[in-house]
Each structure stands twice: as C-alpha cells, then as structure tokens.
Scaffold this motif. Structure first.
Motif, PDB file in Angstrom:
ATOM      1  N   ILE A  80       0.864  -1.175   0.000  1.00 31.56           N
ATOM      2  CA  ILE A  80       0.000   0.000   0.000  1.00 31.56           C
ATOM      3  C   ILE A  80       0.902   1.226   0.000  1.00 31.56           C
ATOM      4  CG2 ILE A  80      -1.792   1.248   1.236  1.00 31.56           C
ATOM      5  CD1 ILE A  80      -2.693  -1.409   2.429  1.00 31.56           C
ATOM      6  N   ASN A  81       0.977   1.863  -1.163  1.00 31.44           N
ATOM      7  CA  ASN A  81       1.755   3.093  -1.299  1.00 31.44           C
ATOM      8  C   ASN A  81       0.982   4.050  -2.193  1.00 31.44           C
ATOM      9  OD1 ASN A  81       2.257   2.240  -3.958  1.00 31.44           O
ATOM     10  ND2 ASN A  81       4.126   1.176  -3.329  1.00 31.44           N
ATOM     11  N   GLY A  82       1.578   5.151  -2.560  1.00 34.10           N
ATOM     12  CA  GLY A  82       0.876   6.162  -3.334  1.00 34.10           C
ATOM     13  C   GLY A  82       0.402   5.680  -4.693  1.00 34.10           C
ATOM     14  N   VAL A  83       1.259   4.947  -5.390  1.00 39.16           N
ATOM     15  CA  VAL A  83       0.911   4.489  -6.733  1.00 39.16           C
ATOM     16  C   VAL A  83      -0.211   3.458  -6.682  1.00 39.16           C
ATOM     17  CG1 VAL A  83       1.781   3.306  -8.785  1.00 39.16           C
ATOM     18  CG2 VAL A  83       3.206   4.974  -7.616  1.00 39.16           C
ATOM     19  N   THR A  84      -0.096   2.464  -5.807  1.00 44.50           N
ATOM     20  CA  THR A  84      -1.141   1.444  -5.727  1.00 44.50           C
ATOM     21  C   THR A  84      -2.452   2.032  -5.216  1.00 44.50           C
ATOM     22  OG1 THR A  84      -0.407   0.753  -3.523  1.00 44.50           O
ATOM     23  CG2 THR A  84       0.488  -0.444  -5.410  1.00 44.50           C
ATOM     24  N   THR A  85      -2.366   3.025  -4.347  1.00 41.49           N
ATOM     25  CA  THR A  85      -3.577   3.687  -3.861  1.00 41.49           C
ATOM     26  C   THR A  85      -4.291   4.417  -4.988  1.00 41.49           C
ATOM     27  OG1 THR A  85      -2.630   3.973  -1.661  1.00 41.49           O
ATOM     28  CG2 THR A  85      -4.451   5.411  -2.259  1.00 41.49           C
ATOM     29  N   ILE A  86      -3.543   5.143  -5.812  1.00 44.07           N
ATOM     30  CA  ILE A  86      -4.155   5.872  -6.924  1.00 44.07           C
ATOM     31  C   ILE A  86      -4.729   4.904  -7.952  1.00 44.07           C
ATOM     32  CG2 ILE A  86      -3.643   7.402  -8.875  1.00 44.07           C
ATOM     33  CD1 ILE A  86      -1.671   8.854  -6.983  1.00 44.07           C
ATOM     34  N   VAL A  87      -3.996   3.839  -8.266  1.00 44.43           N
ATOM     35  CA  VAL A  87      -4.486   2.863  -9.244  1.00 44.43           C
ATOM     36  C   VAL A  87      -5.767   2.202  -8.746  1.00 44.43           C
ATOM     37  CG1 VAL A  87      -3.980   0.630 -10.329  1.00 44.43           C
ATOM     38  CG2 VAL A  87      -2.264   2.423 -10.324  1.00 44.43           C
ATOM     39  N   SER A  88      -5.772   1.752  -7.503  1.00 39.59           N
ATOM     40  CA  SER A  88      -6.962   1.078  -6.984  1.00 39.59           C
ATOM     41  C   SER A  88      -8.104   2.051  -6.745  1.00 39.59           C
ATOM     42  CB  SER A  88      -6.627   0.325  -5.690  1.00 39.59           C
ATOM     43  OG  SER A  88      -6.270   1.243  -4.679  1.00 39.59           O
ATOM     44  N   GLY A  89      -7.798   3.283  -6.391  1.00 43.92           N
ATOM     45  CA  GLY A  89      -8.844   4.261  -6.141  1.00 43.92           C
ATOM     46  C   GLY A  89      -9.517   4.746  -7.408  1.00 43.92           C
ATOM     47  N   LEU A  90      -8.739   5.039  -8.433  1.00 45.66           N
ATOM     48  CA  LEU A  90      -9.319   5.581  -9.657  1.00 45.66           C
ATOM     49  C   LEU A  90      -9.876   4.501 -10.582  1.00 45.66           C
ATOM     50  CD1 LEU A  90      -6.794   8.440 -10.477  1.00 45.66           C
ATOM     51  CD2 LEU A  90      -8.991   8.586  -9.305  1.00 45.66           C
ATOM     52  N   LEU A  91      -9.260   3.317 -10.596  1.00 55.10           N
ATOM     53  CA  LEU A  91      -9.743   2.251 -11.466  1.00 55.10           C
ATOM     54  C   LEU A  91     -10.734   1.322 -10.779  1.00 55.10           C
ATOM     55  CD1 LEU A  91      -6.482   1.258 -13.367  1.00 55.10           C
ATOM     56  CD2 LEU A  91      -8.318   2.774 -14.111  1.00 55.10           C
ATOM     57  N   GLY A  92     -10.756   1.318  -9.460  1.00 56.25           N
ATOM     58  CA  GLY A  92     -11.709   0.476  -8.732  1.00 56.25           C
ATOM     59  C   GLY A  92     -11.290  -0.987  -8.737  1.00 56.25           C
ATOM     60  N   VAL A  93     -12.279  -1.858  -8.894  1.00 56.75           N
ATOM     61  CA  VAL A  93     -12.026  -3.304  -8.852  1.00 56.75           C
ATOM     62  C   VAL A  93     -11.089  -3.752  -9.968  1.00 56.75           C
ATOM     63  CG1 VAL A  93     -13.121  -5.575  -8.949  1.00 56.75           C
ATOM     64  CG2 VAL A  93     -14.186  -3.747  -7.634  1.00 56.75           C
ATOM     65  N   PRO A  94     -11.227  -3.252 -11.213  1.00 56.71           N
ATOM     66  CA  PRO A  94     -10.236  -3.645 -12.224  1.00 56.71           C
ATOM     67  C   PRO A  94      -8.808  -3.245 -11.849  1.00 56.71           C
ATOM     68  CG  PRO A  94     -12.141  -2.686 -13.289  1.00 56.71           C
ATOM     69  CD  PRO A  94     -12.322  -2.482 -11.821  1.00 56.71           C
ATOM     70  N   GLY A  95      -8.645  -2.137 -11.154  1.00 57.09           N
ATOM     71  CA  GLY A  95      -7.321  -1.743 -10.684  1.00 57.09           C
ATOM     72  C   GLY A  95      -6.768  -2.708  -9.651  1.00 57.09           C
ATOM     73  N   ILE A  96      -7.639  -3.184  -8.762  1.00 59.95           N
ATOM     74  CA  ILE A  96      -7.220  -4.174  -7.762  1.00 59.95           C
ATOM     75  C   ILE A  96      -6.798  -5.463  -8.465  1.00 59.95           C
ATOM     76  CG2 ILE A  96      -8.047  -5.626  -5.867  1.00 59.95           C
ATOM     77  CD1 ILE A  96      -7.549  -2.853  -4.934  1.00 59.95           C
ATOM     78  N   VAL A  97      -7.590  -5.897  -9.445  1.00 59.67           N
ATOM     79  CA  VAL A  97      -7.251  -7.114 -10.194  1.00 59.67           C
ATOM     80  C   VAL A  97      -5.914  -6.938 -10.911  1.00 59.67           C
ATOM     81  CG1 VAL A  97      -7.974  -8.593 -12.115  1.00 59.67           C
ATOM     82  CG2 VAL A  97      -9.651  -7.824 -10.432  1.00 59.67           C
ATOM     83  N   LEU A  98      -5.690  -5.771 -11.486  1.00 60.90           N
ATOM     84  CA  LEU A  98      -4.422  -5.467 -12.146  1.00 60.90           C
ATOM     85  C   LEU A  98      -3.259  -5.544 -11.158  1.00 60.90           C
ATOM     86  CD1 LEU A  98      -2.892  -4.227 -14.689  1.00 60.90           C
ATOM     87  CD2 LEU A  98      -3.290  -2.046 -13.561  1.00 60.90           C
ATOM     88  N   LEU A  99      -3.415  -4.952  -9.997  1.00 59.55           N
ATOM     89  CA  LEU A  99      -2.343  -4.969  -8.998  1.00 59.55           C
ATOM     90  C   LEU A  99      -2.077  -6.375  -8.479  1.00 59.55           C
ATOM     91  CD1 LEU A  99      -3.266  -1.731  -7.049  1.00 59.55           C
ATOM     92  CD2 LEU A  99      -1.281  -2.080  -8.521  1.00 59.55           C
ATOM     93  N   VAL A 100      -3.131  -7.152  -8.292  1.00 60.01           N
ATOM     94  CA  VAL A 100      -2.950  -8.546  -7.849  1.00 60.01           C
ATOM     95  C   VAL A 100      -2.227  -9.340  -8.933  1.00 60.01           C
ATOM     96  CG1 VAL A 100      -4.178 -10.690  -7.307  1.00 60.01           C
ATOM     97  CG2 VAL A 100      -4.848  -8.556  -6.206  1.00 60.01           C
ATOM     98  N   GLY A 101      -2.612  -9.125 -10.195  1.00 63.38           N
ATOM     99  CA  GLY A 101      -1.931  -9.821 -11.306  1.00 63.38           C
ATOM    100  C   GLY A 101      -0.457  -9.454 -11.368  1.00 63.38           C
ATOM    101  N   ILE A 102      -0.145  -8.186 -11.180  1.00 65.62           N
ATOM    102  CA  ILE A 102       1.249  -7.770 -11.174  1.00 65.62           C
ATOM    103  C   ILE A 102       1.985  -8.412 -10.005  1.00 65.62           C
ATOM    104  CG2 ILE A 102       2.768  -5.774 -10.796  1.00 65.62           C
ATOM    105  CD1 ILE A 102       0.753  -4.129 -12.423  1.00 65.62           C
ATOM    106  N   ALA A 103       1.353  -8.459  -8.843  1.00 65.81           N
ATOM    107  CA  ALA A 103       2.000  -9.050  -7.671  1.00 65.81           C
ATOM    108  C   ALA A 103       2.232 -10.542  -7.864  1.00 65.81           C
ATOM    109  CB  ALA A 103       1.155  -8.805  -6.415  1.00 65.81           C
ATOM    110  N   VAL A 104       1.306 -11.221  -8.517  1.00 66.77           N
ATOM    111  CA  VAL A 104       1.442 -12.670  -8.698  1.00 66.77           C
ATOM    112  C   VAL A 104       2.480 -12.998  -9.768  1.00 66.77           C
ATOM    113  CG1 VAL A 104       0.226 -14.721  -9.533  1.00 66.77           C
ATOM    114  CG2 VAL A 104      -0.859 -13.222  -7.876  1.00 66.77           C
ATOM    115  N   PHE A 105       2.439 -12.298 -10.882  1.00 68.35           N
ATOM    116  CA  PHE A 105       3.285 -12.674 -11.997  1.00 68.35           C
ATOM    117  C   PHE A 105       4.656 -12.028 -12.023  1.00 68.35           C
ATOM    118  CE2 PHE A 105      -0.989 -13.542 -13.799  1.00 68.35           C
ATOM    119  CZ  PHE A 105      -0.824 -14.914 -13.927  1.00 68.35           C
ATOM    120  N   PHE A 106       4.818 -10.855 -11.452  1.00 71.53           N
ATOM    121  CA  PHE A 106       6.105 -10.155 -11.575  1.00 71.53           C
ATOM    122  C   PHE A 106       6.877 -10.056 -10.278  1.00 71.53           C
ATOM    123  CE2 PHE A 106       3.743  -8.335 -15.215  1.00 71.53           C
ATOM    124  CZ  PHE A 106       4.552  -8.836 -16.201  1.00 71.53           C
ATOM    125  N   ILE A 107       6.227 -10.158  -9.152  1.00 73.56           N
ATOM    126  CA  ILE A 107       6.936  -9.964  -7.882  1.00 73.56           C
ATOM    127  C   ILE A 107       7.185 -11.300  -7.213  1.00 73.56           C
ATOM    128  CG2 ILE A 107       6.837  -8.912  -5.599  1.00 73.56           C
ATOM    129  CD1 ILE A 107       5.305  -6.608  -6.837  1.00 73.56           C
TER     130      ILE A 107
END
Length: 87
Positions: A60-87
């Motif tokens: 939870i930082n500034g970038v993930t907050t803005i992505v999840s806040g402005l994109l909503g549920v698709p933003g959360i799915v995007l962040l989870v996908g990035i966390a699963v596949f790249f991190i």
C-alpha cells in the motif's frame, strides 16, 4: 497505530466527506478523488488480509492507492496480477 483504529478513521473520513461534501467545484473534485483513494486503500487492505492466507501481498503506497482508487475493482485485479506474476 492499531490497524482497526486506522480503518475506523478512514471510514469515518469517507462518510464525513460524503455527507458534508465540498462547497466549491474544485474542492468537490479533489474531495471525490480523496474519497476514491481512501476506498482504494480500504480495498487494498482487505486484499492483503484475505490474501495473507495464500501468501499474496500488494504493498500500500501512493501508486497502488491511486491505481486502486481511480480504477476500482479492475485496478485491484491489475495490482494482484502484477504481484502474482512479476513480484
């Protein structure tokens, strides 16, 4: 600070901003973005709590907050996908 206290403060701030609103258009726009970002923080928190059982963590930082806040549920799915596949 305890997590429950932080959550209660964020939820109360969201309700205050929703009930009172901002009197001027730019302030109303900024208030809307702040409310969306606060809701994004809450969504990320719940993803981290529920994902802890399977080892999923989205920081939870500034970038993930803005992505999840402005994109909503698709933003959360995007962040989870990035966390699963790249991190």
């Amino acid at each position: 600070m305890e997590p429950m206290l932080v959550i209660m403060l964020l939820v109360s701030l969201v309700f205050i901003l929703l009930l009172v609103g901002a009197p001027v258009k730019p302030l109303r726009f900024a208030g809307g973005i702040i409310v969306k970002c606060l809701i994004g923080i809450l969504m990320l928190f719940f993803v981290n709590v529920l994902g802890a059982t399977i080892g999923l963590y989205v920081p939870i930082n500034g970038v993930t907050t803005i992505v999840s806040g402005l994109l909503g549920v698709p933003g959360i799915v995007l962040l989870v996908g990035i966390a699963v596949f790249f991190i």
